[in-house]
Design a protein around this motif. Structure first.
Motif, PDB file in Angstrom:
ATOM      1  N   PHE A  39     -26.094 -48.585 -17.633  1.00 48.54           N
ATOM      2  CA  PHE A  39     -26.633 -49.580 -16.703  1.00 48.54           C
ATOM      3  C   PHE A  39     -25.499 -50.365 -16.056  1.00 48.54           C
ATOM      4  CE2 PHE A  39     -27.883 -54.031 -16.061  1.00 48.54           C
ATOM      5  CZ  PHE A  39     -28.952 -53.891 -15.205  1.00 48.54           C
ATOM      6  N   ALA A  40     -24.552 -50.861 -16.871  1.00 55.83           N
ATOM      7  CA  ALA A  40     -23.449 -51.672 -16.353  1.00 55.83           C
ATOM      8  C   ALA A  40     -22.553 -50.869 -15.418  1.00 55.83           C
ATOM      9  CB  ALA A  40     -22.641 -52.249 -17.509  1.00 55.83           C
ATOM     10  N   LEU A  41     -22.282 -49.608 -15.762  1.00 58.22           N
ATOM     11  CA  LEU A  41     -21.424 -48.779 -14.917  1.00 58.22           C
ATOM     12  C   LEU A  41     -22.058 -48.528 -13.552  1.00 58.22           C
ATOM     13  CD1 LEU A  41     -20.089 -46.155 -17.502  1.00 58.22           C
ATOM     14  CD2 LEU A  41     -18.776 -47.932 -16.327  1.00 58.22           C
ATOM     15  N   ARG A  42     -23.338 -48.232 -13.533  1.00 60.97           N
ATOM     16  CA  ARG A  42     -24.018 -47.983 -12.255  1.00 60.97           C
ATOM     17  C   ARG A  42     -24.032 -49.235 -11.385  1.00 60.97           C
ATOM     18  NH1 ARG A  42     -26.663 -44.590 -15.931  1.00 60.97           N
ATOM     19  NH2 ARG A  42     -27.178 -42.491 -15.128  1.00 60.97           N
ATOM     20  N   LEU A  43     -24.366 -50.380 -12.006  1.00 61.06           N
ATOM     21  CA  LEU A  43     -24.383 -51.631 -11.244  1.00 61.06           C
ATOM     22  C   LEU A  43     -22.986 -51.990 -10.763  1.00 61.06           C
ATOM     23  CD1 LEU A  43     -25.919 -54.098 -10.209  1.00 61.06           C
ATOM     24  CD2 LEU A  43     -25.547 -55.179 -12.434  1.00 61.06           C
ATOM     25  N   GLY A  44     -21.969 -51.800 -11.603  1.00 68.34           N
ATOM     26  CA  GLY A  44     -20.606 -52.110 -11.203  1.00 68.34           C
ATOM     27  C   GLY A  44     -20.142 -51.260 -10.044  1.00 68.34           C
ATOM     28  N   ALA A  45     -20.431 -49.957 -10.080  1.00 72.41           N
ATOM     29  CA  ALA A  45     -20.016 -49.067  -8.993  1.00 72.41           C
ATOM     30  C   ALA A  45     -20.708 -49.447  -7.681  1.00 72.41           C
ATOM     31  CB  ALA A  45     -20.341 -47.622  -9.368  1.00 72.41           C
ATOM     32  N   ALA A  46     -21.995 -49.713  -7.747  1.00 74.76           N
ATOM     33  CA  ALA A  46     -22.735 -50.087  -6.537  1.00 74.76           C
ATOM     34  C   ALA A  46     -22.216 -51.408  -5.976  1.00 74.76           C
ATOM     35  CB  ALA A  46     -24.227 -50.190  -6.848  1.00 74.76           C
ATOM     36  N   SER A  47     -21.935 -52.368  -6.837  1.00 72.83           N
ATOM     37  CA  SER A  47     -21.445 -53.669  -6.388  1.00 72.83           C
ATOM     38  C   SER A  47     -20.072 -53.539  -5.746  1.00 72.83           C
ATOM     39  CB  SER A  47     -21.380 -54.643  -7.570  1.00 72.83           C
ATOM     40  OG  SER A  47     -22.663 -54.824  -8.140  1.00 72.83           O
ATOM     41  N   VAL A 107     -20.748 -58.449 -15.149  1.00 70.83           N
ATOM     42  CA  VAL A 107     -20.354 -58.893 -16.486  1.00 70.83           C
ATOM     43  C   VAL A 107     -21.585 -59.117 -17.354  1.00 70.83           C
ATOM     44  CG1 VAL A 107     -19.236 -60.735 -17.802  1.00 70.83           C
ATOM     45  CG2 VAL A 107     -18.210 -59.918 -15.671  1.00 70.83           C
ATOM     46  N   TYR A 108     -22.610 -59.780 -16.803  1.00 76.16           N
ATOM     47  CA  TYR A 108     -23.847 -59.990 -17.556  1.00 76.16           C
ATOM     48  C   TYR A 108     -24.455 -58.656 -17.965  1.00 76.16           C
ATOM     49  CZ  TYR A 108     -23.560 -64.639 -15.410  1.00 76.16           C
ATOM     50  OH  TYR A 108     -23.140 -65.878 -14.996  1.00 76.16           O
ATOM     51  N   ALA A 109     -24.390 -57.678 -17.049  1.00 71.86           N
ATOM     52  CA  ALA A 109     -24.948 -56.364 -17.343  1.00 71.86           C
ATOM     53  C   ALA A 109     -24.205 -55.708 -18.501  1.00 71.86           C
ATOM     54  CB  ALA A 109     -24.869 -55.473 -16.103  1.00 71.86           C
ATOM     55  N   GLY A 110     -22.863 -55.875 -18.538  1.00 68.40           N
ATOM     56  CA  GLY A 110     -22.093 -55.303 -19.624  1.00 68.40           C
ATOM     57  C   GLY A 110     -22.384 -55.956 -20.957  1.00 68.40           C
ATOM     58  N   VAL A 111     -22.685 -57.256 -20.931  1.00 73.01           N
ATOM     59  CA  VAL A 111     -22.956 -57.980 -22.171  1.00 73.01           C
ATOM     60  C   VAL A 111     -24.384 -57.737 -22.659  1.00 73.01           C
ATOM     61  CG1 VAL A 111     -23.162 -60.276 -23.212  1.00 73.01           C
ATOM     62  CG2 VAL A 111     -21.257 -59.759 -21.673  1.00 73.01           C
ATOM     63  N   ALA A 112     -25.353 -57.770 -21.746  1.00 73.68           N
ATOM     64  CA  ALA A 112     -26.763 -57.726 -22.142  1.00 73.68           C
ATOM     65  C   ALA A 112     -27.398 -56.352 -22.015  1.00 73.68           C
ATOM     66  CB  ALA A 112     -27.573 -58.720 -21.297  1.00 73.68           C
ATOM     67  N   GLY A 113     -26.760 -55.410 -21.296  1.00 70.45           N
ATOM     68  CA  GLY A 113     -27.386 -54.118 -21.051  1.00 70.45           C
ATOM     69  C   GLY A 113     -26.613 -52.963 -21.645  1.00 70.45           C
ATOM     70  N   SER A 114     -27.085 -51.764 -21.348  1.00 68.66           N
ATOM     71  CA  SER A 114     -26.439 -50.552 -21.831  1.00 68.66           C
ATOM     72  C   SER A 114     -25.210 -50.243 -20.987  1.00 68.66           C
ATOM     73  CB  SER A 114     -27.418 -49.380 -21.780  1.00 68.66           C
ATOM     74  OG  SER A 114     -27.768 -49.085 -20.433  1.00 68.66           O
ATOM     75  N   ALA A 115     -24.357 -49.368 -21.500  1.00 73.11           N
ATOM     76  CA  ALA A 115     -23.130 -49.012 -20.786  1.00 73.11           C
ATOM     77  C   ALA A 115     -23.441 -48.301 -19.471  1.00 73.11           C
ATOM     78  CB  ALA A 115     -22.257 -48.124 -21.672  1.00 73.11           C
ATOM     79  N   ARG A 141     -31.772 -56.078 -20.168  1.00 76.80           N
ATOM     80  CA  ARG A 141     -32.478 -55.990 -21.449  1.00 76.80           C
ATOM     81  C   ARG A 141     -33.375 -54.757 -21.484  1.00 76.80           C
ATOM     82  NH1 ARG A 141     -37.287 -57.414 -23.601  1.00 76.80           N
ATOM     83  NH2 ARG A 141     -38.057 -58.181 -21.600  1.00 76.80           N
ATOM     84  N   HIS A 142     -34.016 -54.468 -20.348  1.00 78.66           N
ATOM     85  CA  HIS A 142     -34.889 -53.296 -20.282  1.00 78.66           C
ATOM     86  C   HIS A 142     -34.100 -52.001 -20.462  1.00 78.66           C
ATOM     87  CE1 HIS A 142     -37.859 -50.437 -19.149  1.00 78.66           C
ATOM     88  NE2 HIS A 142     -37.496 -50.323 -17.884  1.00 78.66           N
TER      89      HIS A 142
END
Length: 421
Positions: free
Chosen positions: A396-404, A386-394, A231-232
């Motif tokens: 944000f989700a890409l960075r978290l996905g790559a790290a995960s 998935v939550y990051a993609g739904v609730a956050g910016s693109a 959200r942030h």
């Protein structure tokens, strides 16, 4: 009380007074002799007087009405301090009553040290000295505090200390139901993580503040922290900071799972430890690298509110619904669906699976238990993406996905390389 106990209690009373006196004396150390109300000697004597009043009260009112002597003493002390405080205020044009109140409180703590619980008196005295010594920090914080931040803090306090005790704790509904109190606790947790992140960003800076807030939030719930950071990211000028916070939360969660397994099931923990530690260390390194690159860019713009209560409630409802579905699936599939249940339960929280599998270790092989926890960890990390993609910016989700993805791949390689699966 015996003689040794009396001397110990009087000694504590004197120590409390001396500690307060040192702080008061140091603050007015540049004043000439006789220009301050009270210093080290006076505060020590005030606290000692409180202790003596407590002793006299216990001896002279034995079998009678207790407290009269202490009340008489405190009234006298208060009148004396007020008189000298008024004289000092007129001479300096000051309206501060801190020293007067501190003197009365010191007398009370001296009496408490003799008449009551020594631990309570000691802790309260330490707290009072800390509060007195924090004047500049507290005054500076209040000057920087905005009305929105103050209102948000009041809302958090009201939810935690006024609303929460009134909410029933018993679950309602099938499959274990949903506890209203647990839902409110989750709302408070999400709001608190958002507020801590807001304050950390304000004090430390965009990237570093998010990193600290994420690591702290990961100790409690990496899923909730990821949602708060998502959200942030929608209001942040640079998605690197919130992403670093979410990745740090995931790193802390992995390391926490490894330590939890070691504590609950050492044999299983030894198998999981290398892979989880490598994955956690990689995520932490990525989080630091994001901050290092993000800090040189424009600092993240603070949102208008430390937490939007409506959004926080929606996030809490989402996690609660997922947890309910996971419990229902667990009862429907039974013990034979351990892998399925592990994956579904981990959509909300990986700790529940870790504790469950550790408790079932006597009935499971180490290989099955290792796979079950591995599935849970992987499913939880995938769910957070998935939550990051739904609730956050693109971004944000890409960075978290790559790290995960990097962390999961490294953890699997280490675990498989060790021949544990």
């Amino acid at each position: 009380m015996d003689l040794i106990d009396i001397f110990q209690r009087l000694g504590l009373a004197c120590a409390i007074g001396a500690a307060v006196g040192v702080e008061r004396h140091w603050r007015e150390r540049d004043e000439p002799e006789g220009a301050r109300i009270a210093g080290i000697r006076t505060f020590t004597l005030i606290s000692m007087t409180g202790g003596i009043a407590g002793l006299l009260d216990g001896v002279l009112t034995s079998g009678g009405v207790s407290g009269l002597i202490v009340a008489s003493f405190v009234l006298t002390i208060a009148v004396v301090l007020l008189r000298f405080g008024l004289m000092e205020a007129r001479a300096e044009g000051s309206f501060s009553a801190t020293t007067v109140i501190a003197g009365i409180t010191t007398f009370g703590l001296g009496a408490l040290a003799v008449m009551g619980d020594m631990a309570v008196a000691s802790a309260t005295g330490a707290a009072m000295v800390t509060l007195l010594a924090s004047r500049e920090f507290l005054h500076g914080a209040i000057r920087r505090l905005t009305w929105v931040e103050l209102r948000s803090a009041v809302v958090l306090l009201a939810m935690g200390f006024v609303i929460l005790p009134l909410i029933p704790a018993d679950p309602y509904g099938p499959f274990g139901g949903v506890s209203p109190r647990s839902l409110v606790i989750l709302v408070i947790l999400l709001a608190s993580i958002s507020y801590v992140g807001y304050v950390a960003v304000r004090l430390i800076g965009g990237g570093r503040g998010d990193l600290v807030a994420g690591a702290v939030g990961g100790l409690v719930s990496s899923t909730a922290t990821t949602l708060a950071m998502a959200r942030h990211s929608l209001t942040s000028a640079n998605a690197a900071g919130p992403a670093a916070g979410a990745i740090a939360a995931g790193s802390v969660s992995l390391i926490r799972t490894a330590l939890l397994m070691l504590a609950l099931a050492p044999s299983l923990g030894e198998r999981l430890l290398p892979g989880l530690l490598v994955a956690g260390a990689l995520m932490l390194a990525i989080a630091f690298s994001l901050v290092a690159r993000g800090v040189v860019a424009a600092e993240a713009e603070l949102p208008g509110n430390p937490f939007e209560l409506a959004q926080v409630v929606k996030m809490a409802l989402l996690i609660t619904v997922i947890a309910f579905i996971a419990r229902a699936a667990s009862q429907i599939f039974g013990d034979g669906g351990l892998y399925v249940v592990s994956a579904l339960t981990a959509l909300a929280d990986v700790d529940a699976v870790s504790v469950t599998v550790a408790g079932m270790l006597l009935a499971l092989s180490l290989d099955v238990a290792t796979i079950a926890v591995g599935i849970a960890v992987t499913a939880n990390m995938a769910a957070k993406v998935v939550y990051a993609g739904v609730a956050g910016s693109a971004g944000f989700a890409l960075r978290l996905g790559a790290a995960s993805l990097i962390a999961v791949a490294a953890g699997l390689i280490v675990t498989l390389g060790a021949g544990h699966v």
